[in-house]
Design a protein around this motif. Sequence first.
Motif, PDB file in Angstrom:
ATOM      1  N   TRP A 189       0.849  -1.195   0.000  1.00 39.12           N
ATOM      2  CA  TRP A 189       0.000   0.000   0.000  1.00 39.12           C
ATOM      3  C   TRP A 189       0.881   1.242   0.000  1.00 39.12           C
ATOM      4  O   TRP A 189       2.029   1.199   0.477  1.00 39.12           O
ATOM      5  CB  TRP A 189      -0.875   0.049   1.250  1.00 39.12           C
ATOM      6  N   PRO A 190       0.367   2.361  -0.507  1.00 43.26           N
ATOM      7  CA  PRO A 190       1.117   3.618  -0.367  1.00 43.26           C
ATOM      8  C   PRO A 190       1.210   4.013   1.102  1.00 43.26           C
ATOM      9  O   PRO A 190       0.383   3.605   1.913  1.00 43.26           O
ATOM     10  CB  PRO A 190       0.272   4.623  -1.165  1.00 43.26           C
ATOM     11  N   GLN A 191       2.224   4.805   1.440  1.00 44.25           N
ATOM     12  CA  GLN A 191       2.394   5.220   2.825  1.00 44.25           C
ATOM     13  C   GLN A 191       2.618   6.727   2.914  1.00 44.25           C
ATOM     14  O   GLN A 191       3.166   7.344   1.994  1.00 44.25           O
ATOM     15  CB  GLN A 191       3.572   4.488   3.467  1.00 44.25           C
ATOM     16  N   ALA A 192       2.173   7.303   4.031  1.00 41.29           N
ATOM     17  CA  ALA A 192       2.394   8.726   4.322  1.00 41.29           C
ATOM     18  C   ALA A 192       2.864   8.804   5.770  1.00 41.29           C
ATOM     19  O   ALA A 192       2.059   8.748   6.692  1.00 41.29           O
ATOM     20  CB  ALA A 192       1.119   9.529   4.115  1.00 41.29           C
ATOM     21  N   THR A 193       4.168   8.874   5.956  1.00 39.00           N
ATOM     22  CA  THR A 193       4.732   8.867   7.303  1.00 39.00           C
ATOM     23  C   THR A 193       4.950  10.290   7.818  1.00 39.00           C
ATOM     24  O   THR A 193       5.019  11.239   7.041  1.00 39.00           O
ATOM     25  CB  THR A 193       6.078   8.124   7.317  1.00 39.00           C
ATOM     26  N   VAL A 251      -1.809  14.666   2.435  1.00 40.76           N
ATOM     27  CA  VAL A 251      -1.090  14.567   3.711  1.00 40.76           C
ATOM     28  C   VAL A 251       0.077  15.544   3.729  1.00 40.76           C
ATOM     29  O   VAL A 251       0.899  15.561   2.811  1.00 40.76           O
ATOM     30  CB  VAL A 251      -0.561  13.134   3.941  1.00 40.76           C
ATOM     31  N   THR A 252       0.126  16.347   4.785  1.00 39.75           N
ATOM     32  CA  THR A 252       1.287  17.204   5.021  1.00 39.75           C
ATOM     33  C   THR A 252       2.235  16.452   5.944  1.00 39.75           C
ATOM     34  O   THR A 252       1.840  16.014   7.024  1.00 39.75           O
ATOM     35  CB  THR A 252       0.881  18.537   5.668  1.00 39.75           C
ATOM     36  N   ARG A 253       3.469  16.283   5.488  1.00 41.31           N
ATOM     37  CA  ARG A 253       4.473  15.504   6.225  1.00 41.31           C
ATOM     38  C   ARG A 253       5.555  16.414   6.790  1.00 41.31           C
ATOM     39  O   ARG A 253       5.943  17.401   6.159  1.00 41.31           O
ATOM     40  CB  ARG A 253       5.147  14.480   5.317  1.00 41.31           C
ATOM     41  N   GLU A 254       6.060  16.045   7.956  1.00 43.11           N
ATOM     42  CA  GLU A 254       7.187  16.761   8.540  1.00 43.11           C
ATOM     43  C   GLU A 254       8.477  16.076   8.082  1.00 43.11           C
ATOM     44  O   GLU A 254       8.673  14.885   8.330  1.00 43.11           O
ATOM     45  CB  GLU A 254       7.081  16.763  10.063  1.00 43.11           C
ATOM     46  N   ILE A 255       9.318  16.842   7.398  1.00 37.08           N
ATOM     47  CA  ILE A 255      10.593  16.305   6.906  1.00 37.08           C
ATOM     48  C   ILE A 255      11.731  17.196   7.412  1.00 37.08           C
ATOM     49  O   ILE A 255      11.492  18.261   7.974  1.00 37.08           O
ATOM     50  CB  ILE A 255      10.618  16.207   5.365  1.00 37.08           C
ATOM     51  N   ASP A 256      12.966  16.758   7.191  1.00 38.01           N
ATOM     52  CA  ASP A 256      14.117  17.497   7.714  1.00 38.01           C
ATOM     53  C   ASP A 256      14.148  18.944   7.212  1.00 38.01           C
ATOM     54  O   ASP A 256      14.521  19.849   7.951  1.00 38.01           O
ATOM     55  CB  ASP A 256      15.428  16.799   7.311  1.00 38.01           C
ATOM     56  N   GLY A 257      13.759  19.148   5.958  1.00 40.72           N
ATOM     57  CA  GLY A 257      13.838  20.489   5.384  1.00 40.72           C
ATOM     58  C   GLY A 257      12.610  21.351   5.613  1.00 40.72           C
ATOM     59  O   GLY A 257      12.545  22.477   5.123  1.00 40.72           O
ATOM     60  N   GLY A 258      11.600  20.838   6.308  1.00 36.97           N
ATOM     61  CA  GLY A 258      10.382  21.618   6.539  1.00 36.97           C
ATOM     62  C   GLY A 258       9.144  20.754   6.410  1.00 36.97           C
ATOM     63  O   GLY A 258       8.992  19.769   7.127  1.00 36.97           O
ATOM     64  N   LEU A 259       8.268  21.104   5.462  1.00 31.12           N
ATOM     65  CA  LEU A 259       7.036  20.357   5.253  1.00 31.12           C
ATOM     66  C   LEU A 259       6.936  19.902   3.800  1.00 31.12           C
ATOM     67  O   LEU A 259       7.388  20.596   2.885  1.00 31.12           O
ATOM     68  CB  LEU A 259       5.814  21.223   5.593  1.00 31.12           C
TER      69      LEU A 259
END
Length: 255
Positions: free
Chosen positions: A144-148, A162-170
């Motif tokens: 399945w696709p994933q949104a972590t 889905v808005t994701r939190e990543i190292d560089g921001g969002l």
Amino acid sequence: MASLRVLVGCKRVIDYAVKIRVKPDKSGVVTEGVKHSMNPFDEIAVEEAIRMKEKKLASEVIAFSCGPTASQETLRTAMAMGADRSIHVEVDANQAEIIQPIHIAKLLSKIAQEEKADIVMVGKQAIDDDCNQTAQMTAALLDWPQATFASKLEPAEGGLKVTREIDGGLETIQVKTPTVISSDLRLNEPRYATLPNIMKAKKKPLAKKKPEDYGVEIKAHQEIKKVEDPPTREAGQKLETVEELVTKLKDGGFI
């Protein structure tokens, strides 16, 4: 958007406010007589699933936990928050010590298929082992696709934005359902279970299962050699001049 069935993982962990103590034999941490509660990131996942139901995006919220008998308390908390029913995969104390993300991912993937879930939602990590692996492994097993690391969920055509939190921001992505989502800290603020809802939760269905019911074998894939307290931080040094600081850095005086 059609109503979705959401399966939420709820791990029982040592409460975040408890000071962790290492066992005298260094084999692990002391758990006996220690307050436990739902993993905070899983609590956020439960809250988001309930909000989806309140917005008519979800039709049913199913809570899941794997652990000793006491894990049923965690599931009752989830149902008091608003989950409709729960599934407890019970293991004995010895098995509980060796449960790893791969075991939980296998159970989640089997249950998701059996329950015809549209979304599997878990916390991004547990505060006891900090593995951050369960969502990713579950998505791989289900294909399945994933949104972590989700910090915001919105309905979208055929799925979710889905808005994701990543190292560089969002980062904003769109995934189709069925999908696997892991919740980050800023996704929401979990509600407190009210006394009337706590009483109602006692009457909600709680299915008791075993790992073998899903064809999953709980066996250790790694061995813990030793658990130790972090080293005590040494006192700092006060320097009078910049020249003294440069000399210390140059000569390795801080090592």
